[in-house]
Write a protein that holds these residues in place. Structure first.
Motif, PDB file in Angstrom:
ATOM      1  N   LEU A 195       0.805  -1.220   0.000  1.00  0.00           N
ATOM      2  CA  LEU A 195       0.000   0.000   0.000  1.00  0.00           C
ATOM      3  C   LEU A 195       0.842   1.275   0.000  1.00  0.00           C
ATOM      4  O   LEU A 195       0.295   2.367   0.027  1.00  0.00           O
ATOM      5  CB  LEU A 195      -0.923   0.002   1.225  1.00  0.00           C
ATOM      6  CG  LEU A 195      -1.897  -1.172   1.340  1.00  0.00           C
ATOM      7  CD1 LEU A 195      -2.674  -1.103   2.649  1.00  0.00           C
ATOM      8  CD2 LEU A 195      -2.865  -1.183   0.157  1.00  0.00           C
ATOM      9  N   GLY A 196       2.166   1.135  -0.047  1.00  0.00           N
ATOM     10  CA  GLY A 196       3.023   2.318  -0.020  1.00  0.00           C
ATOM     11  C   GLY A 196       3.108   2.881   1.376  1.00  0.00           C
ATOM     12  O   GLY A 196       3.643   2.262   2.286  1.00  0.00           O
ATOM     13  N   ALA A 197       2.554   4.071   1.557  1.00  0.00           N
ATOM     14  CA  ALA A 197       2.539   4.718   2.874  1.00  0.00           C
ATOM     15  C   ALA A 197       1.130   4.635   3.442  1.00  0.00           C
ATOM     16  O   ALA A 197       0.153   4.960   2.767  1.00  0.00           O
ATOM     17  CB  ALA A 197       2.976   6.171   2.756  1.00  0.00           C
ATOM     18  N   VAL A 198       1.028   4.185   4.701  1.00  0.00           N
ATOM     19  CA  VAL A 198      -0.294   4.006   5.312  1.00  0.00           C
ATOM     20  C   VAL A 198      -0.180   4.240   6.813  1.00  0.00           C
ATOM     21  O   VAL A 198       0.822   3.893   7.441  1.00  0.00           O
ATOM     22  CB  VAL A 198      -0.854   2.595   5.017  1.00  0.00           C
ATOM     23  CG1 VAL A 198       0.086   1.507   5.489  1.00  0.00           C
ATOM     24  CG2 VAL A 198      -2.237   2.408   5.624  1.00  0.00           C
ATOM     25  N   PHE A 199      -1.211   4.855   7.377  1.00  0.00           N
ATOM     26  CA  PHE A 199      -1.315   5.019   8.823  1.00  0.00           C
ATOM     27  C   PHE A 199      -2.244   3.948   9.363  1.00  0.00           C
ATOM     28  O   PHE A 199      -3.403   3.859   8.955  1.00  0.00           O
ATOM     29  CB  PHE A 199      -1.876   6.400   9.174  1.00  0.00           C
ATOM     30  CG  PHE A 199      -0.943   7.538   8.880  1.00  0.00           C
ATOM     31  CD1 PHE A 199       0.132   7.810   9.719  1.00  0.00           C
ATOM     32  CD2 PHE A 199      -1.133   8.342   7.767  1.00  0.00           C
ATOM     33  CE1 PHE A 199       0.996   8.863   9.456  1.00  0.00           C
ATOM     34  CE2 PHE A 199      -0.268   9.398   7.497  1.00  0.00           C
ATOM     35  CZ  PHE A 199       0.793   9.663   8.337  1.00  0.00           C
ATOM     36  N   LEU A 200      -1.724   3.124  10.265  1.00  0.00           N
ATOM     37  CA  LEU A 200      -2.520   2.102  10.940  1.00  0.00           C
ATOM     38  C   LEU A 200      -2.943   2.693  12.284  1.00  0.00           C
ATOM     39  O   LEU A 200      -2.088   3.042  13.108  1.00  0.00           O
ATOM     40  CB  LEU A 200      -1.678   0.844  11.139  1.00  0.00           C
ATOM     41  CG  LEU A 200      -2.406  -0.422  11.584  1.00  0.00           C
ATOM     42  CD1 LEU A 200      -3.397  -0.875  10.524  1.00  0.00           C
ATOM     43  CD2 LEU A 200      -1.394  -1.541  11.871  1.00  0.00           C
ATOM     44  N   CYS A 201      -4.234   2.826  12.516  1.00  0.00           N
ATOM     45  CA  CYS A 201      -4.682   3.585  13.688  1.00  0.00           C
ATOM     46  C   CYS A 201      -5.797   2.848  14.439  1.00  0.00           C
ATOM     47  O   CYS A 201      -6.300   1.820  13.996  1.00  0.00           O
ATOM     48  CB  CYS A 201      -5.156   4.969  13.273  1.00  0.00           C
ATOM     49  SG  CYS A 201      -6.426   4.997  11.995  1.00  0.00           S
ATOM     50  N   ASP A 202      -6.128   3.414  15.616  1.00  0.00           N
ATOM     51  CA  ASP A 202      -7.191   2.888  16.480  1.00  0.00           C
ATOM     52  C   ASP A 202      -6.873   1.471  16.962  1.00  0.00           C
ATOM     53  O   ASP A 202      -7.558   0.504  16.635  1.00  0.00           O
ATOM     54  CB  ASP A 202      -8.545   2.920  15.761  1.00  0.00           C
ATOM     55  CG  ASP A 202      -9.023   4.340  15.503  1.00  0.00           C
ATOM     56  OD1 ASP A 202      -8.374   5.288  15.978  1.00  0.00           O
ATOM     57  OD2 ASP A 202     -10.041   4.501  14.816  1.00  0.00           O
TER      58      ASP A 202
END
Length: 309
Positions: A195-202
């Protein structure tokens, strides 16, 4: 016949002058990014009488004190004392962390801003990393990667969405069965690399002892990690400002890790009572430089890796 200096450089993998220049330019650019946004640079001690208790992180010791695993404890005390935005580039230490992406001693960039949540942190983290990637491209060191060139903001993916999508079970179930970390590394992170750059959150609240719960969903915490090409680069929170809740979480961590109650960070907990709403994030600089310069391990971007000393 090679000179002594040429022979020395041939037999050692310490950085060449050219690569040391690249590292210096990028470190200076990171500092300039924060100075342009009116941050103060902090400079806190690295030897501390006690640390924030964390089950998964083992500290190194020095003459009866601990070498910091993060500057978080001291930086939050500065926020509680009236500072509103701080950053620090420093050395951190974590026992037993060795490998392609790990060294026991490494460079950390950590920053905090009062009045922010993890939402604003994601935007600023993205701006910083994009800017450094553009500098590399402008200098001709690397082509601009697709994740830095894309116009749209980087993907925000919740931990629950990631586990349902890539594992087929809920994140809470993975936590309850003790398989969360293994599944994250073996099944989730490889997919994030696509996915390239991704923020994994919560994150599930049990995995975020320093983060505040989401007001609309208290079973998850406002914690975020930045991944690029499947490599975890940064870990941040909307900070927990409830001292009583923080003490309970620390007590649980200390019990699980077998840490003596004498090492409860009382001065930090008193500071949490005065801590305003804020958010902070820690970014592994060596990993970021490795990615930006197209290297395969962080040893290739360090002036000296541990095994070279």
């Amino acid at each position: 016949m090679p000179t002594l200096r040429q022979a020395f450089l041939h037999t050692n993998t310490m950085l060449t002058p050219s690569d040391l220049h690249k590292r210096s330019v990028l470190l200076q650019a990171a500092r300039s990014f924060f100075f342009a946004r009116n941050y103060l640079e902090a400079d806190t001690p690295i030897r501390l009488p006690m640390l924030i208790p964390e089950v998964e992180i083992q500290p190194l010791t020095s003459e009866g004190r601990f070498l910091q695993t993060s500057p978080e404890l001291c930086m939050k005390r500065l926020l509680a004392g009236g500072c509103s935005r701080l950053f620090q580039i420093c050395r951190c230490f974590r026992k037993g962390e060795r490998g392609r992406l790990h060294q026991e001693e490494f460079a950390m960039l950590e920053w905090y801003q009062v009045g922010w949540s993890y939402v604003e942190l994601m935007a600023e983290s993205e701006a910083l990393v994009r800017e450094l990637a553009h500098i590399c491209a402008e200098q001709g060191w690397q082509d601009l990667p697709a994740w830095a060139a894309q116009a749209e903001p980087w993907l925000r993916l919740t931990v629950e969405e990631a586990f349902q999508r890539f594992v087929g079970i809920s994140a809470e179930h993975a936590v309850a069965t003790g398989n969360f970390d293994q599944l994250l590394v073996e099944q989730v992170e490889p997919e994030l690399g696509r996915l390239g750059a991704v923020f994994l959150c919560d994150y599930p609240i049990a995995l975020a002892s320093l983060a505040r719960p989401r007001p609309d969903k208290p079973t998850v915490a406002e914690r975020v990690e930045l991944y690029i090409n499947g490599i975890e680069l940064a870990n941040g929170f909307s900070e927990l400002t409830d001292a009583a809740a923080q003490r309970r979480r620390f007590s649980a961590e200390m019990e699980k890790a077998g840490i003596s109650s004498d090492l409860m960070p009382e001065k930090f907990l008193r500071a949490v009572e005065q801590l305003p709403d804020c958010a902070g994030i820690a970014l592994g600089l060596d990993r970021l430089l490795m990615i930006l310069l197209g290297r395969k391990s962080i040893a290739e971007v360090l002036p000296f890796a541990d095994e070279e000393l």
